[in-house]
Write a protein that holds these residues in place. Structure first.
Motif, mmCIF file in Angstrom:
data_model
loop_
_atom_site.group_PDB
_atom_site.id
_atom_site.type_symbol
_atom_site.label_atom_id
_atom_site.label_comp_id
_atom_site.label_asym_id
_atom_site.label_seq_id
_atom_site.Cartn_x
_atom_site.Cartn_y
_atom_site.Cartn_z
ATOM 1 N N GLY A 80 -21.591 -44.610 -1.739
ATOM 2 C CA GLY A 80 -21.761 -44.472 -3.174
ATOM 3 C C GLY A 80 -23.146 -44.021 -3.596
ATOM 4 N N LYS A 81 -24.101 -44.009 -2.678
ATOM 5 C CA LYS A 81 -25.467 -43.579 -3.006
ATOM 6 C C LYS A 81 -25.504 -42.061 -3.155
ATOM 7 C CE LYS A 81 -30.210 -43.779 -1.415
ATOM 8 N NZ LYS A 81 -31.041 -44.566 -2.268
ATOM 9 N N VAL A 82 -26.235 -41.575 -4.149
ATOM 10 C CA VAL A 82 -26.406 -40.142 -4.372
ATOM 11 C C VAL A 82 -27.678 -39.711 -3.650
ATOM 12 C CG1 VAL A 82 -26.766 -38.351 -6.103
ATOM 13 C CG2 VAL A 82 -25.218 -40.256 -6.582
ATOM 14 N N VAL A 83 -27.545 -38.671 -2.813
ATOM 15 C CA VAL A 83 -28.676 -38.175 -2.024
ATOM 16 C C VAL A 83 -28.796 -36.665 -2.199
ATOM 17 C CG1 VAL A 83 -28.496 -40.023 -0.307
ATOM 18 C CG2 VAL A 83 -27.236 -37.912 0.042
ATOM 19 N N ALA A 84 -29.926 -36.104 -1.787
ATOM 20 C CA ALA A 84 -30.123 -34.659 -1.852
ATOM 21 C C ALA A 84 -29.100 -33.961 -0.956
ATOM 22 C CB ALA A 84 -31.532 -34.307 -1.405
ATOM 23 N N ALA A 85 -28.704 -32.756 -1.353
ATOM 24 C CA ALA A 85 -27.646 -32.034 -0.645
ATOM 25 C C ALA A 85 -28.023 -31.702 0.792
ATOM 26 C CB ALA A 85 -27.288 -30.759 -1.394
ATOM 27 N N ASP A 86 -29.302 -31.555 1.090
ATOM 28 C CA ASP A 86 -29.707 -31.196 2.450
ATOM 29 C C ASP A 86 -29.999 -32.407 3.335
ATOM 30 O OD1 ASP A 86 -31.976 -31.979 1.121
ATOM 31 O OD2 ASP A 86 -33.213 -30.310 1.812
ATOM 32 N N THR A 87 -29.685 -33.618 2.853
ATOM 33 C CA THR A 87 -29.906 -34.841 3.620
ATOM 34 C C THR A 87 -28.948 -34.909 4.800
ATOM 35 O OG1 THR A 87 -30.614 -36.003 1.631
ATOM 36 C CG2 THR A 87 -29.911 -37.366 3.477
ATOM 37 N N LYS A 88 -29.464 -35.303 5.946
ATOM 38 C CA LYS A 88 -28.639 -35.418 7.155
ATOM 39 C C LYS A 88 -28.101 -36.836 7.342
ATOM 40 C CE LYS A 88 -30.336 -31.481 9.552
ATOM 41 N NZ LYS A 88 -29.579 -30.420 9.008
ATOM 42 N N PHE A 89 -28.895 -37.849 6.920
ATOM 43 C CA PHE A 89 -28.486 -39.247 7.054
ATOM 44 C C PHE A 89 -28.739 -39.969 5.735
ATOM 45 C CE2 PHE A 89 -29.496 -37.933 11.369
ATOM 46 C CZ PHE A 89 -28.426 -38.428 12.095
ATOM 47 N N CYS A 90 -27.825 -40.864 5.373
ATOM 48 C CA CYS A 90 -27.987 -41.663 4.158
ATOM 49 C C CYS A 90 -29.063 -42.731 4.410
ATOM 50 C CB CYS A 90 -26.668 -42.337 3.787
ATOM 51 S SG CYS A 90 -26.789 -43.420 2.336
ATOM 52 N N SER A 91 -30.007 -42.855 3.503
ATOM 53 C CA SER A 91 -31.078 -43.826 3.652
ATOM 54 C C SER A 91 -30.587 -45.254 3.392
ATOM 55 C CB SER A 91 -32.233 -43.504 2.712
ATOM 56 O OG SER A 91 -31.788 -43.564 1.370
ATOM 57 N N SER A 92 -29.436 -45.379 2.782
ATOM 58 C CA SER A 92 -28.905 -46.697 2.449
ATOM 59 C C SER A 92 -28.039 -47.270 3.566
ATOM 60 C CB SER A 92 -28.101 -46.605 1.152
ATOM 61 O OG SER A 92 -27.598 -47.862 0.810
ATOM 62 N N CYS A 93 -27.106 -46.458 4.066
ATOM 63 C CA CYS A 93 -26.158 -46.972 5.060
ATOM 64 C C CYS A 93 -26.245 -46.287 6.426
ATOM 65 C CB CYS A 93 -24.724 -46.860 4.542
ATOM 66 S SG CYS A 93 -24.095 -45.164 4.446
ATOM 67 N N GLY A 94 -26.997 -45.189 6.512
ATOM 68 C CA GLY A 94 -27.147 -44.495 7.783
ATOM 69 C C GLY A 94 -26.049 -43.495 8.092
ATOM 70 N N HIS A 95 -25.148 -43.267 7.144
ATOM 71 C CA HIS A 95 -24.045 -42.317 7.358
ATOM 72 C C HIS A 95 -24.594 -40.932 7.729
ATOM 73 C CE1 HIS A 95 -20.213 -40.259 6.740
ATOM 74 N NE2 HIS A 95 -20.860 -39.403 5.977
ATOM 75 N N HIS A 96 -23.981 -40.321 8.731
ATOM 76 C CA HIS A 96 -24.388 -38.961 9.171
ATOM 77 C C HIS A 96 -23.546 -37.943 8.432
ATOM 78 C CE1 HIS A 96 -24.420 -35.345 11.669
ATOM 79 N NE2 HIS A 96 -25.617 -35.750 12.055
ATOM 80 N N PHE A 97 -24.213 -37.043 7.724
ATOM 81 C CA PHE A 97 -23.522 -35.963 7.022
ATOM 82 C C PHE A 97 -23.359 -34.799 7.983
ATOM 83 C CE2 PHE A 97 -25.675 -38.282 3.633
ATOM 84 C CZ PHE A 97 -24.613 -38.525 2.777
ATOM 85 N N VAL A 98 -22.172 -34.275 8.027
ATOM 86 C CA VAL A 98 -21.878 -33.155 8.925
ATOM 87 C C VAL A 98 -22.098 -31.837 8.242
ATOM 88 C CG1 VAL A 98 -20.150 -32.134 10.424
ATOM 89 C CG2 VAL A 98 -20.145 -34.577 10.003
#
Length: 116
Positions: free
Chosen positions: A98-116
């Motif tokens: 549910g955290k909003v992050v910058a589009a070029d982020t690779k990992f969520c700073s809140s939960c550590g989710h890896h964006f593909v």
């Protein structure tokens, strides 16, 4: 970089930011109008249920309410699409947490989710 190049770059960035703000405002206005449509449908649903209650005839109200609810679901889908457009204009994306992050982020700073 010369002073004039810096000024020119700053003006260009300001123009881009202003355009972005205009687009976001346009989308937010559309979301607001769609939310008002939903409120009107809620009112119609309530009136139709109450009218059926007064008449004691609930045969038609179930079909009408189901149709109205489908309309609300459609409008909610349109709102989601508009919110996605706002995120794209802002160059943001939403993580699964549910955290909003910058589009070029690779990992969520809140939960550590890896964006593909």
């Amino acid at each position: 970089m010369s002073f004039f190049d810096k000024v020119k770059q700053g003006a260009s960035e300001a123009a881009k930011k202003a355009q972005q703000t205009v687009e976001i405002t346009k989308f937010k206005t559309q979301v607001s109008l769609k939310e008002r449509e939903i409120d009107k449908i809620y009112k119609i649903i309530g009136e139709s249920v109450y009218t059926s209650y007064l008449s004691g005839d609930y045969t038609q109200v179930e079909t009408n309410v189901a149709d109205y609810c489908q309309g609300i679901a459609q409008i909610n889908q349109e709102i989601s699409e508009l919110e996605q457009k706002i995120a794209e204009v802002r160059n943001e994306k939403e993580c699964t947490c549910g955290k909003v992050v910058a589009a070029d982020t690779k990992f969520c700073s809140s939960c550590g989710h890896h964006f593909v």
